[in-house]
Write a protein that holds these residues in place. Sequence first.
Motif, mmCIF file in Angstrom:
data_model
loop_
_atom_site.group_PDB
_atom_site.id
_atom_site.type_symbol
_atom_site.label_atom_id
_atom_site.label_comp_id
_atom_site.label_asym_id
_atom_site.label_seq_id
_atom_site.Cartn_x
_atom_site.Cartn_y
_atom_site.Cartn_z
ATOM 1 N N VAL A 25 0.571 -0.997 0.133
ATOM 2 C CA VAL A 25 0.111 0.071 0.162
ATOM 3 C C VAL A 25 0.740 1.355 -0.051
ATOM 4 O O VAL A 25 0.575 2.096 -0.907
ATOM 5 C CB VAL A 25 -0.988 0.058 1.105
ATOM 6 N N LYS A 26 1.576 1.504 1.128
ATOM 7 C CA LYS A 26 2.340 2.962 1.141
ATOM 8 C C LYS A 26 3.743 2.794 1.941
ATOM 9 O O LYS A 26 3.844 1.583 2.753
ATOM 10 C CB LYS A 26 1.250 3.792 1.788
ATOM 11 N N ALA A 27 4.607 3.685 1.692
ATOM 12 C CA ALA A 27 5.806 3.424 2.298
ATOM 13 C C ALA A 27 5.729 3.784 3.762
ATOM 14 O O ALA A 27 6.736 3.664 4.629
ATOM 15 C CB ALA A 27 6.999 4.310 1.601
ATOM 16 N N ASN A 28 4.871 4.647 4.155
ATOM 17 C CA ASN A 28 4.721 5.357 5.555
ATOM 18 C C ASN A 28 3.437 5.047 6.100
ATOM 19 O O ASN A 28 2.705 6.152 6.387
ATOM 20 C CB ASN A 28 5.404 6.799 5.374
ATOM 21 N N PRO A 29 3.214 3.965 6.486
ATOM 22 C CA PRO A 29 1.683 3.678 7.214
ATOM 23 C C PRO A 29 1.736 4.200 8.758
ATOM 24 O O PRO A 29 2.937 4.474 9.232
ATOM 25 C CB PRO A 29 1.833 2.238 7.424
ATOM 26 N N SER A 30 0.789 4.726 9.199
ATOM 27 C CA SER A 30 0.478 5.489 10.566
ATOM 28 C C SER A 30 0.601 4.418 11.369
ATOM 29 O O SER A 30 0.398 3.038 11.453
ATOM 30 C CB SER A 30 -0.903 6.027 10.702
ATOM 31 N N ARG A 66 -8.344 5.604 1.260
ATOM 32 C CA ARG A 66 -8.814 7.001 1.200
ATOM 33 C C ARG A 66 -7.235 7.776 0.779
ATOM 34 O O ARG A 66 -7.166 8.899 1.120
ATOM 35 C CB ARG A 66 -8.991 7.573 2.728
ATOM 36 N N SER A 67 -6.723 7.160 -0.362
ATOM 37 C CA SER A 67 -5.449 7.808 -0.585
ATOM 38 C C SER A 67 -5.811 9.040 -1.514
ATOM 39 O O SER A 67 -5.967 10.213 -1.289
ATOM 40 C CB SER A 67 -4.712 6.724 -1.312
ATOM 41 N N GLN A 68 -6.166 8.423 -2.891
ATOM 42 C CA GLN A 68 -6.553 9.304 -4.010
ATOM 43 C C GLN A 68 -7.807 9.902 -3.952
ATOM 44 O O GLN A 68 -8.722 9.271 -3.225
ATOM 45 C CB GLN A 68 -6.475 8.762 -5.401
ATOM 46 N N GLU A 101 3.223 11.154 1.757
ATOM 47 C CA GLU A 101 3.002 10.081 2.965
ATOM 48 C C GLU A 101 1.894 9.237 2.600
ATOM 49 O O GLU A 101 1.842 8.077 3.262
ATOM 50 C CB GLU A 101 2.576 10.849 4.123
ATOM 51 N N HIS A 102 1.128 9.322 1.382
ATOM 52 C CA HIS A 102 0.175 8.448 1.190
ATOM 53 C C HIS A 102 0.787 7.468 0.024
ATOM 54 O O HIS A 102 -0.346 6.958 -0.554
ATOM 55 C CB HIS A 102 -1.009 9.214 0.976
ATOM 56 N N SER A 103 1.797 7.514 -0.271
ATOM 57 C CA SER A 103 2.064 6.781 -1.630
ATOM 58 C C SER A 103 3.489 6.024 -1.494
ATOM 59 O O SER A 103 3.948 6.193 -0.337
ATOM 60 C CB SER A 103 2.377 7.637 -2.835
ATOM 61 N N SER A 156 4.221 8.113 -13.186
ATOM 62 C CA SER A 156 4.153 6.560 -13.742
ATOM 63 C C SER A 156 4.974 5.773 -12.721
ATOM 64 O O SER A 156 4.810 4.431 -12.900
ATOM 65 C CB SER A 156 4.751 6.601 -15.135
ATOM 66 N N ALA A 157 5.688 6.219 -11.835
ATOM 67 C CA ALA A 157 6.453 5.358 -10.981
ATOM 68 C C ALA A 157 5.939 5.401 -9.579
ATOM 69 O O ALA A 157 6.594 4.887 -8.529
ATOM 70 C CB ALA A 157 8.144 5.909 -10.885
ATOM 71 N N ILE A 158 4.927 6.114 -9.366
ATOM 72 C CA ILE A 158 4.251 6.127 -7.883
ATOM 73 C C ILE A 158 2.960 5.658 -7.861
ATOM 74 O O ILE A 158 2.308 5.598 -8.753
ATOM 75 C CB ILE A 158 4.093 7.797 -7.706
ATOM 76 N N ASP A 159 2.969 4.735 -6.884
ATOM 77 C CA ASP A 159 1.480 3.951 -6.681
ATOM 78 C C ASP A 159 0.964 4.738 -5.345
ATOM 79 O O ASP A 159 1.557 4.645 -4.384
ATOM 80 C CB ASP A 159 1.965 2.551 -6.225
ATOM 81 N N GLU A 160 -0.319 5.165 -5.239
ATOM 82 C CA GLU A 160 -1.066 5.740 -4.366
ATOM 83 C C GLU A 160 -2.442 5.047 -4.279
ATOM 84 O O GLU A 160 -3.051 5.180 -5.316
ATOM 85 C CB GLU A 160 -1.068 7.111 -4.449
#
Length: 293
Positions: free
Chosen positions: A29-34, A71-73, A96-98, A289-293
Motif C-alpha cells: 500500500v504505502k511506504a509510511n503507514p501510520s 482514502r489515498s487518492q 505520506e500516502h504513496s 508513472s513510478a508512483i503508486d497511491e
Amino acid sequence: EEINQAIDTIYEHPNVGPYISRILIQRFVKANPSTTYVSDVANVFNDNGSGDRGDLLAVIRTILLHNEALRSQRYQRIRGAGRSIVGLRVRTRGTEHSKLVEPILRYTQFIRQFNGEPIDLAKGFRIRPTNLDLNQLPYQAPSVFNYFRPEYQPPGYEDYTPSRSIPNGDLLSPEAQVYTPVLANRFQNLLYRHMHNNYSSTNSYNSVTFYTPTTGPGPLETEVALATTGLAAGNFSELLEHLDMVMCHGSLSEDCKTVINDALVTSGNTNTSELARLAIFGVCGAPESAIDE
C-alpha cells in the motif's frame, strides 16, 4: 527440537506482529503507514478474531481494506454546462500516502499494459534486461532482506516534517534505494528500445513481443486511433488523458501533459504509430508513472 523451540519463541514475541505488518503494508500500500494502521493490522496478526495467530489471509484482507488504504487518492467532479458531470479529476494526497513502484514491477506492468506476449506461447516469457537496466533481477535479491532496506530514507527526506501520524517522525522510501541516477537513464533507454523494436530480447527464444496479442485489441489499436484523432486536430490531449488513466491512475499533472503534447505537436511527425509510441515513452518518463497511491 531446539530449532523448533527457537522459532516458536521468536514467533510469539510481541514485536513480530507490528514488524511484519509494517513490512507488508509497505509492499502492498504505502511506504509510511501510520501508527494506527500498523497497530490495526498487528492486532489481526495476533488474533484473527477466532483466536488464531499469524493468519496471513486475514492480515492481507485488513491491509487492503483498511480506511488508510482506501482514502489515498481523491476524486473531484468536473462539471460542464448545466452543472452536468463531464469527468473526474484525480487529486493525490502526497508523499505520506504513496510509494515508489519497484523497477522490475514497473517493467512487467509496462508489458501487461500494452499486451506483451511471448513469441512462443509454449515457452513463456524471457525477460532479459540486465541488472544495470533495472537495478534488480527477478528472484535474485542480494540478501534475505530484499533489494532495499525497509527503513531507507532518501537524501533530502531528513528536512521533511511529516504529520504526527508517522511513527518516530521519519519519512521512509525503501524502493528509492534502487532508484539511482544510472537506473533513471538506463530504464528509460530500455523502454525506448522496446517501444521501437517491439521486443525485449535480441533473439526469439522465449522473448517478449509487444503489440501483437493473439486475442484482444490489435497492435496499439486504441493509442494509434487517438494519435490519428490528435494529429488531425493538432492536439493530443485525448491520447494523453487515456495514457494518464492506464499508466498513472489519472494522476499525471497538467504541466506534464502540456510538455508532452507540445513535443508531439512540434515534432512534425505524421506517423500515428510513431506518435503513439512517443506519447507512451513520454508518460513512462513522468514521475507519476513510478508512483503508486
